[in-house]
Structures are given as C-alpha cells and as structure tokens.
Design an enzyme around this catalytic site. Structure first.
Site, PDB file in Angstrom:
ATOM      1  N   SER A  62       0.408 -40.578  20.836  1.00 49.07           N
ATOM      2  CA  SER A  62       0.429 -40.655  19.367  1.00 49.07           C
ATOM      3  C   SER A  62       1.008 -39.431  18.668  1.00 49.07           C
ATOM      4  O   SER A  62       1.241 -39.470  17.464  1.00 49.07           O
ATOM      5  CB  SER A  62      -0.989 -40.920  18.838  1.00 49.07           C
ATOM      6  OG  SER A  62      -1.852 -39.844  19.124  1.00 49.07           O
TER       7      SER A  62
ATOM      8  N   LYS B  81      -7.792 -39.857  11.732  1.00 48.31           N
ATOM      9  CA  LYS B  81      -6.758 -38.830  11.627  1.00 48.31           C
ATOM     10  C   LYS B  81      -6.504 -38.431  10.173  1.00 48.31           C
ATOM     11  O   LYS B  81      -6.150 -37.276   9.899  1.00 48.31           O
ATOM     12  CB  LYS B  81      -5.478 -39.324  12.306  1.00 48.31           C
ATOM     13  CG  LYS B  81      -5.660 -39.462  13.814  1.00 48.31           C
ATOM     14  CD  LYS B  81      -4.409 -39.877  14.536  1.00 48.31           C
ATOM     15  CE  LYS B  81      -4.661 -39.904  16.050  1.00 48.31           C
ATOM     16  NZ  LYS B  81      -3.459 -40.215  16.833  1.00 48.31           N
TER      17      LYS B  81
END
Length: 345
Positions: A234, A279
């Site tokens: 990611s 996040k």
C-alpha cells in the site's frame, strides 16, 4: 483458611488475566498506525532536496487476543477480520509475513520503475531466481524448503524466469528426482526432491511451492528504499512520488505535508488498499495537509469516498484528493501553489 482461599483465588485470577494476553483468537485486529516521512527512508544518489514531506501511512495489524478483540469491538475505527480473510488456505502466519514483505518489495520495484521512467531515466532488470512464498503440506518440498527461500538453480541450471522453471519441472514424471540450489540466511544449500502429483490436480506434477520471480531493478542514479519490516503493497504510490521528487529539480511538495496511500502498478495505475479510514486518522494526527486516496475510477465504494467520510467524521482540515494514476497526482502537485504557511509537524 479464608486468607488461603483468597490468595488462591487471586492467583487464579492473575493467571487467567495473563493467559488472556497469550491466548490467540481466530481473528486479526487492525488499528490506526502512523504517518511516516519518506525522506529518511528513501535516498536517491545526489537527489534534490524538498521543503515539505511525502508520508506513507500505515495500519497496525496483529493476531487478536481477548483484550484486543474486546477493545476493537468498542472502538469505531478498529477492524476485526476472521482468520480466513487474512491467511490463504493452509498458509501459516510466517508465510503470511513473508508474503507481505514480498508485496512490499514488489511495490518498491514498481515505484522505482514508474518514477525513473517519468524522469526519463533508464531502467533495467536482473533475474535472480524464484522466491518461495509458501510450501504445501504433504508435498516433497514441505519441511525442506520454507517461505523466503530463493531458488536460483535446478539440476545445476539457471532459468530466465519463473515460467521457465515451472515448465522444466512440469516435464518431469512423478518420482523423478531434481536438485534445487537455494539461499537462506545468506547461506547456499542444495536439496534433492522427488517430483510428485498434486492432490488437487493429479494431471500436474511439482514439488509443492508457491513461487514468484525474484528480480533486481537496476537504475542510475542509485536509489535505496529502507522499509525494514513494513509489509504490504500500500505504500507503493507514495514511494513513487518521493523517488520522482528527488530525481527532479522542481520540488513537488512545495512546503506541504502530503500523505496518502495506494498500490502502484508498473504502468502508474494507483490501486485500492485496506484500512483507508485508519490511515486518514494516522495522517490527520501527523499534521498532514493533503491526503491522496485511490479513486477507483469514481466507484461508489472507492477508497476516496471512504476517506472523505472518515475525514468528515473526525473534522479533519486535510484536503482529500482522489487519484487514479501517478501522472494525475504529479499534475495536481505541479499546479499546487507554494505553501505560504509555516510547515506543520
């Protein structure tokens, strides 16, 4: 007597509480991680400086015990995943870790490829062999090879790709013996294995390893990307921005704190990831002013839409920007005015 009973009960309670820490449940729990500046992680030889920062964002993922499971149930932004949503069938936790580290390695390679091509720099690859992701129980390689091994010779021969390796082994018959030369912990070893039929498909033979290409990217100027034990793909997109920014004279950060997430393919396409809400929280806590989120071509259930929702819920001041490709992100940054405010840490 009562005192003895009390002490025994208290001791039992302490043992139960301690046991709860070490007893694993069939779940994984993920929590908001951190936003980490990329300048200390990525170094392009003689790279250009930058006034702001690109940051990767992470989630903390671990096997659930009683306490982390209960904590996740009570927390809005902690996620609980059943074991089979994280581990492949018959995959061990060690093999899962190796797979995540390989995915990180692949994301770094794609990020370097995309950034160097964008900067007009040559990119070359060197094939090193095959990388073992996992070993199937009941097959010849089980107990002899392990996840993370790098096989670079078969019967003393090298191959230009994993496809050629598979093709060579597939031509063998059940019971035929082959010799694999591999490296583990910087030591070279040989192992002899008898080829066997796969239980799921007896028409095919092999030794029972899931594998991928092990290759090295060669670029100039030299670049080092230190990720230690960070796993998963990611961070690839943010890697590509940091690498490109160090390769080019114009500073794309323009004094901003820029976070984001997303996989990166070798053609520059940005892909979705898990844990986008977590996040957003990590980036917000780190003082990010801009956050890039995978747009997934405007899908109703895209990372970008989930990021927007989470951002609104925590009242973030970050600008959340949808992106589908590396070039799209670069164009956005090129048009961005310089940050006139003092950089937020």
């Amino acid at each position: 007597m009562r005192k003895k009973i009390y002490l025994a009960s208290f001791s039992l309670l302490i043992l139960i509480l301690i046991g709860g820490v070490f007893y694993s449940l069939p779940y994984y729990v993920s929590k908001p991680g951190m936003a980490k500046e990329l300048k200390p992680i990525i170094k392009v030889e003689n790279g250009y400086p930058e006034k702001g920062n690109f940051m990767l964002t992470t989630v903390r993922m671990g096997r659930a015990n009683i306490y982390s499971y209960l904590g996740a149930k009570l927390s809005k932004y902690d996620e609980i995943y059943p074991l089979d949503e994280i581990l492949y069938k018959k995959e061990t936790e060690k093999e899962y870790t190796v797979r995540q580290l390989y995915l990180m390695s692949g994301s770094k390679m794609n990020a370097i490829d995309v950034a160097y091509h964008k900067a007009g720099k040559p990119v070359h690859y060197k094939y090193k062999g095959i990388y073992v992701l996992n070993v199937l129980p009941g097959m010849p390689a089980y107990g002899k090879l392990q996840a993370g091994d790098r096989v670079f010779k078969v019967d003393g021969r090298t191959f230009p790709s994993s496809e050629k390796f598979i093709s060579y082994v597939a031509k063998k018959h059940a019971g035929d013996q082959i010799t694999l030369t591999y490296s583990r912990n910087k030591q070279t070893k040989n192992v002899k294995l008898n080829v066997a039929k796969f239980k799921e498909d007896p028409s095919k033979v092999g030794v029972g390893i899931s594998l991928v290409d092990d290759k090295e990217i060669i670029v100039s100027p030299h670049v080092v990307v230190k990720t230690d034990e960070i796993g998963g793909p990611s961070a690839g997109f943010m890697f590509s921005l940091e690498i490109y920014n160090q390769l080019t004279k114009e500073d794309l950060t323009k004094g901003y704190q820029i976070a984001g997430t997303g996989t990166i393919s070798d053609d520059g396409t940005i892909g979705p990831i898990g844990g986008i809400e977590q996040k957003i929280i990590a980036a917000n806590k780190a003082g990010a002013q801009i956050f890039f989120a995978p747009n997934e071509k405007g899908s109703k259930h895209s990372n970008y839409r989930d990021a927007l929702k989470a951002g609104n819920e925590i009242n973030t001041k970050m600008k959340i920007i949808p992106v589908d490709s590396f070039n799209e992100a670069v164009r956005y940054l090129e048009k961005l005015p310089k940050n006139s405010k003092k950089m937020v840490k």
